[in-house]
Write a protein that holds these residues in place. Structure first.
Motif, PDB file in Angstrom:
ATOM      1  N   ALA A 169       8.474  -2.764  11.707  1.00 32.10           N
ATOM      2  CA  ALA A 169       8.199  -4.112  12.214  1.00 32.10           C
ATOM      3  C   ALA A 169       7.310  -4.005  13.436  1.00 32.10           C
ATOM      4  CB  ALA A 169       9.494  -4.845  12.557  1.00 32.10           C
ATOM      5  N   PRO A 170       6.462  -4.994  13.655  1.00 26.83           N
ATOM      6  CA  PRO A 170       5.603  -4.953  14.844  1.00 26.83           C
ATOM      7  C   PRO A 170       6.410  -5.171  16.119  1.00 26.83           C
ATOM      8  CG  PRO A 170       5.368  -7.048  13.707  1.00 26.83           C
ATOM      9  CD  PRO A 170       6.216  -6.183  12.828  1.00 26.83           C
ATOM     10  N   GLY A 171       5.881  -4.623  17.202  1.00 33.36           N
ATOM     11  CA  GLY A 171       6.469  -4.886  18.504  1.00 33.36           C
ATOM     12  C   GLY A 171       7.697  -4.083  18.840  1.00 33.36           C
ATOM     13  N   LEU A 172       7.906  -2.940  18.155  1.00 29.75           N
ATOM     14  CA  LEU A 172       9.103  -2.135  18.426  1.00 29.75           C
ATOM     15  C   LEU A 172       8.828  -0.972  19.361  1.00 29.75           C
ATOM     16  CD1 LEU A 172      10.816  -1.998  14.922  1.00 29.75           C
ATOM     17  CD2 LEU A 172      11.268  -3.535  16.828  1.00 29.75           C
ATOM     18  N   GLY A 173       7.635  -0.908  19.930  1.00 31.73           N
ATOM     19  CA  GLY A 173       7.324   0.191  20.834  1.00 31.73           C
ATOM     20  C   GLY A 173       6.169   1.009  20.313  1.00 31.73           C
ATOM     21  N   ASP A 174       6.195   2.311  20.634  1.00 37.73           N
ATOM     22  CA  ASP A 174       5.094   3.194  20.251  1.00 37.73           C
ATOM     23  C   ASP A 174       4.870   3.208  18.747  1.00 37.73           C
ATOM     24  OD1 ASP A 174       4.773   3.893  22.848  1.00 37.73           O
ATOM     25  OD2 ASP A 174       5.908   5.762  22.710  1.00 37.73           O
ATOM     26  N   ASP A 175       3.610   3.152  18.355  1.00 36.71           N
ATOM     27  CA  ASP A 175       3.270   3.199  16.938  1.00 36.71           C
ATOM     28  C   ASP A 175       3.688   4.506  16.287  1.00 36.71           C
ATOM     29  OD1 ASP A 175       2.080   0.721  17.132  1.00 36.71           O
ATOM     30  OD2 ASP A 175       0.131   1.560  17.668  1.00 36.71           O
ATOM     31  N   ILE A 176       3.816   5.549  17.107  1.00 31.05           N
ATOM     32  CA  ILE A 176       4.151   6.862  16.541  1.00 31.05           C
ATOM     33  C   ILE A 176       5.545   6.882  15.945  1.00 31.05           C
ATOM     34  CG2 ILE A 176       5.214   8.033  18.528  1.00 31.05           C
ATOM     35  CD1 ILE A 176       3.302  10.394  17.886  1.00 31.05           C
ATOM     36  N   GLN A 177       6.371   5.872  16.253  1.00 32.66           N
ATOM     37  CA  GLN A 177       7.687   5.773  15.622  1.00 32.66           C
ATOM     38  C   GLN A 177       7.558   5.759  14.103  1.00 32.66           C
ATOM     39  OE1 GLN A 177      10.663   5.864  17.019  1.00 32.66           O
ATOM     40  NE2 GLN A 177       9.917   5.980  19.110  1.00 32.66           N
ATOM     41  N   ALA A 178       6.446   5.227  13.623  1.00 29.61           N
ATOM     42  CA  ALA A 178       6.255   5.094  12.174  1.00 29.61           C
ATOM     43  C   ALA A 178       6.061   6.424  11.470  1.00 29.61           C
ATOM     44  CB  ALA A 178       5.051   4.186  11.898  1.00 29.61           C
ATOM     45  N   ILE A 179       5.717   7.472  12.230  1.00 30.18           N
ATOM     46  CA  ILE A 179       5.375   8.731  11.560  1.00 30.18           C
ATOM     47  C   ILE A 179       6.246   9.888  12.029  1.00 30.18           C
ATOM     48  CG2 ILE A 179       2.984   8.098  11.140  1.00 30.18           C
ATOM     49  CD1 ILE A 179       2.304   9.828  13.636  1.00 30.18           C
ATOM     50  N   LYS A 180       7.337   9.611  12.708  1.00 37.21           N
ATOM     51  CA  LYS A 180       8.196  10.699  13.150  1.00 37.21           C
ATOM     52  C   LYS A 180       8.708  11.485  11.950  1.00 37.21           C
ATOM     53  CE  LYS A 180       9.669   9.422  17.749  1.00 37.21           C
ATOM     54  NZ  LYS A 180      10.801   9.124  18.630  1.00 37.21           N
ATOM     55  N   ALA A 181       8.956  12.763  12.204  1.00 37.49           N
ATOM     56  CA  ALA A 181       9.256  13.705  11.122  1.00 37.49           C
ATOM     57  C   ALA A 181      10.346  13.214  10.199  1.00 37.49           C
ATOM     58  CB  ALA A 181       9.660  15.049  11.731  1.00 37.49           C
ATOM     59  N   GLY A 182      10.069  13.241   8.921  1.00 42.86           N
ATOM     60  CA  GLY A 182      11.066  12.934   7.921  1.00 42.86           C
ATOM     61  C   GLY A 182      11.064  11.509   7.442  1.00 42.86           C
ATOM     62  N   ILE A 183      10.702  10.534   8.279  1.00 43.43           N
ATOM     63  CA  ILE A 183      10.837   9.132   7.896  1.00 43.43           C
ATOM     64  C   ILE A 183       9.764   8.717   6.896  1.00 43.43           C
ATOM     65  CG2 ILE A 183      10.490   6.784   8.755  1.00 43.43           C
ATOM     66  CD1 ILE A 183      13.292   7.652   9.062  1.00 43.43           C
ATOM     67  N   LEU A 184       8.486   8.932   7.225  1.00 45.14           N
ATOM     68  CA  LEU A 184       7.428   8.505   6.315  1.00 45.14           C
ATOM     69  C   LEU A 184       7.483   9.290   5.012  1.00 45.14           C
ATOM     70  CD1 LEU A 184       5.238   6.336   6.618  1.00 45.14           C
ATOM     71  CD2 LEU A 184       3.610   8.166   7.075  1.00 45.14           C
ATOM     72  N   GLU A 185       7.898  10.554   5.104  1.00 42.16           N
ATOM     73  CA  GLU A 185       7.901  11.414   3.932  1.00 42.16           C
ATOM     74  C   GLU A 185       8.928  10.996   2.884  1.00 42.16           C
ATOM     75  OE1 GLU A 185       7.714  12.350   6.997  1.00 42.16           O
ATOM     76  OE2 GLU A 185       6.139  13.833   7.260  1.00 42.16           O
ATOM     77  N   ILE A 186       9.975  10.287   3.296  1.00 43.78           N
ATOM     78  CA  ILE A 186      11.003   9.920   2.327  1.00 43.78           C
ATOM     79  C   ILE A 186      10.752   8.554   1.705  1.00 43.78           C
ATOM     80  CG2 ILE A 186      12.738  11.299   3.535  1.00 43.78           C
ATOM     81  CD1 ILE A 186      13.956   8.632   4.515  1.00 43.78           C
ATOM     82  N   ALA A 187       9.701   7.849   2.148  1.00 46.50           N
ATOM     83  CA  ALA A 187       9.472   6.476   1.688  1.00 46.50           C
ATOM     84  C   ALA A 187       8.917   6.436   0.271  1.00 46.50           C
ATOM     85  CB  ALA A 187       8.515   5.764   2.633  1.00 46.50           C
ATOM     86  N   ASP A 188       9.573   5.657  -0.582  1.00 50.28           N
ATOM     87  CA  ASP A 188       9.004   5.301  -1.875  1.00 50.28           C
ATOM     88  C   ASP A 188       8.259   3.976  -1.762  1.00 50.28           C
ATOM     89  OD1 ASP A 188      10.072   7.479  -3.482  1.00 50.28           O
ATOM     90  OD2 ASP A 188      12.026   6.563  -3.130  1.00 50.28           O
ATOM     91  N   ILE A 189       8.741   3.117  -0.871  1.00 53.15           N
ATOM     92  CA  ILE A 189       8.101   1.835  -0.587  1.00 53.15           C
ATOM     93  C   ILE A 189       8.151   1.616   0.918  1.00 53.15           C
ATOM     94  CG2 ILE A 189       8.217  -0.672  -0.917  1.00 53.15           C
ATOM     95  CD1 ILE A 189       9.676  -0.109  -3.589  1.00 53.15           C
ATOM     96  N   LEU A 190       7.041   1.209   1.490  1.00 52.24           N
ATOM     97  CA  LEU A 190       6.983   0.879   2.916  1.00 52.24           C
ATOM     98  C   LEU A 190       6.919  -0.634   3.084  1.00 52.24           C
ATOM     99  CD1 LEU A 190       4.487   3.658   3.930  1.00 52.24           C
ATOM    100  CD2 LEU A 190       6.682   3.328   5.060  1.00 52.24           C
ATOM    101  N   VAL A 191       7.701  -1.153   4.011  1.00 47.31           N
ATOM    102  CA  VAL A 191       7.744  -2.596   4.243  1.00 47.31           C
ATOM    103  C   VAL A 191       7.492  -2.883   5.716  1.00 47.31           C
ATOM    104  CG1 VAL A 191       9.228  -4.638   4.285  1.00 47.31           C
ATOM    105  CG2 VAL A 191       9.306  -3.093   2.330  1.00 47.31           C
ATOM    106  N   GLU A 198       3.033 -11.200  15.961  1.00 46.26           N
ATOM    107  CA  GLU A 198       1.811 -10.579  16.478  1.00 46.26           C
ATOM    108  C   GLU A 198       1.929  -9.058  16.376  1.00 46.26           C
ATOM    109  OE1 GLU A 198      -0.832 -10.419  20.620  1.00 46.26           O
ATOM    110  OE2 GLU A 198       0.954 -11.689  20.479  1.00 46.26           O
ATOM    111  N   GLY A 199       0.872  -8.431  15.956  1.00 45.18           N
ATOM    112  CA  GLY A 199       0.860  -6.978  15.826  1.00 45.18           C
ATOM    113  C   GLY A 199       1.143  -6.482  14.425  1.00 45.18           C
ATOM    114  N   ALA A 200       1.472  -7.401  13.501  1.00 52.20           N
ATOM    115  CA  ALA A 200       1.786  -6.995  12.128  1.00 52.20           C
ATOM    116  C   ALA A 200       0.579  -6.346  11.456  1.00 52.20           C
ATOM    117  CB  ALA A 200       2.269  -8.192  11.325  1.00 52.20           C
ATOM    118  N   ALA A 201      -0.607  -6.909  11.703  1.00 53.91           N
ATOM    119  CA  ALA A 201      -1.823  -6.371  11.078  1.00 53.91           C
ATOM    120  C   ALA A 201      -2.084  -4.943  11.554  1.00 53.91           C
ATOM    121  CB  ALA A 201      -3.012  -7.269  11.390  1.00 53.91           C
ATOM    122  N   ALA A 202      -1.827  -4.682  12.841  1.00 59.47           N
ATOM    123  CA  ALA A 202      -2.039  -3.340  13.389  1.00 59.47           C
ATOM    124  C   ALA A 202      -1.053  -2.341  12.779  1.00 59.47           C
ATOM    125  CB  ALA A 202      -1.892  -3.366  14.907  1.00 59.47           C
ATOM    126  N   THR A 203       0.212  -2.757  12.639  1.00 56.84           N
ATOM    127  CA  THR A 203       1.222  -1.891  12.027  1.00 56.84           C
ATOM    128  C   THR A 203       0.846  -1.575  10.587  1.00 56.84           C
ATOM    129  OG1 THR A 203       2.940  -2.877  13.424  1.00 56.84           O
ATOM    130  CG2 THR A 203       3.683  -1.661  11.471  1.00 56.84           C
TER     131      THR A 203
END
Length: 331
Positions: A169-191, A198-203
């Protein structure tokens, strides 16, 4: 104590109180839980399990609520396992997911079970998989497991679910939260939930960049710009779609249901679903064997002997490998 097998039969017949007692027995562990688990195991393997994970504040519970409504409109029964973090002081948990799922909490076709992690890492509680199997065995068609939402440690869900949804979700802090080890790799669907903010387009752009081969993403971390090189797609043969939702209004939920169905069909047709089930069972077998073997070590060797080995390790009189070898010789 009421006969657990009788409880199971009542739960299969639709008795929700019996189901609640049944799950409590499984959570308590012990001999009764083992016997019960063995009895219901042949009835499992029919439900489709959906895992929902992501950072706190991304709206996971509201998203689960919206998905449950959508599946109920399709005439499907839904089991929900919501895992909440435990207090480090009391071991208790708020278990507030029922509050956020009031829309479906009273639906007879929906059953919500809140569980505390009780200090367990990985995003799931100790008995989560047993509870999921029980819900499967009594006939729920869709089972959703919502993890605690504590960050990149939540990779256990990848071994417990057929489809894993990672929510941002947008506005939760550093964008790097989205790519921390293990999280992105386990995604079958990203939401990207709360997509009306505001910030949804950037996320959305960051996640797309991460999944696009050869296209680095520029993110903010502690106020500084960083360039992150491309990340390979998390599943061979399946490129995780990135969807936008506003769970509070239902916007994007039909598209999410459709994406889950596409992933289910992919798993069936590619053979990946069967491969995942095999890995899941093998992983659980190994984990249970480790647990039982350690319990046998403690029982046969004795706590005093274990404490003595710990003292020797603290004083650096022996090393860990030597300590393990001595334990094994005493079995």
């Amino acid at each position: 104590m009421q006969d657990p097998i009788a409880l199971f039969e009542r739960a299969r017949a639709g008795d929700r109180r019996a189901l609640a007692r049944l799950l409590s027995l499984l959570e308590d562990d012990g001999e009764v839980a083992s016997r019960l688990s063995a009895h219901l195991f042949p009835y499992t393997g029919n439900a489709y399990v959906i895992g929902i994970t992501g950072p706190p504040g991304s709206g996971k519970s509201t998203l689960v609520n919206a998905l449950a409504r959508a599946y109920r409109e399709r005439g499907e029964t839904v089991g929900i396992v919501a895992v909440d973090p435990s207090s480090p002081f009391t071991g208790g948990a708020l278990l507030g997911d029922r509050i956020r799922m009031q829309d479906v909490a009273g639906d007879p076709g929906v059953f919500i079970r809140s569980m505390a992690t009780r200090g367990r890492l990985g995003g799931l509680a100790h008995a989560t998989r047993e509870v999921v199997r029980a819900l499967d065995a009594v006939g729920f068609q869709r089972i959703m497991v919502e993890t605690v939402g504590a960050g990149q440690v939540e990779v256990d869900i990848a071994q417990a679910a057929d489809t894993v949804i990672v929510v941002q979700a947008p506005g939760l802090g550093d964008d790097i939260q989205a790519i921390k080890a293990g999280i992105l790799e386990i995604a079958d669907i990203l939401v990207v939930n709360k997509a009306d903010r505001e910030g949804a387009a950037a996320t959305l752009h960051i996640l797309r960049s991460m999944l696009s081969l050869g296209q680095p993403a520029v993110v903010r971390h502690h106020g500084r710009a960083m360039t992150i090189q491309h990340v390979e797609p998390s599943r061979a043969g399946w490129s995780p779609p990135i969807l936008q939702t506003v769970a509070t209004t239902g916007k994007g939920i039909p598209e999410l249901v459709e994406a889950i169905e596409r992933h289910r069909i992919y798993l069936e047709e590619s053979g990946e679903g069967e491969a995942r089930r095999r890995r899941r069972i093998a992983e659980e077998l190994a984990a249970l064997a480790r647990e039982r073997l350690w319990a046998r070590v403690v029982h046969q060797v004795g706590r005093a002997r274990l404490d003595g080995l710990v003292e020797q390790l603290i004083r650096r009189e022996i090393d860990l490998h030597t300590a393990v070898e001595r334990l094994l010789k005493e079995l």
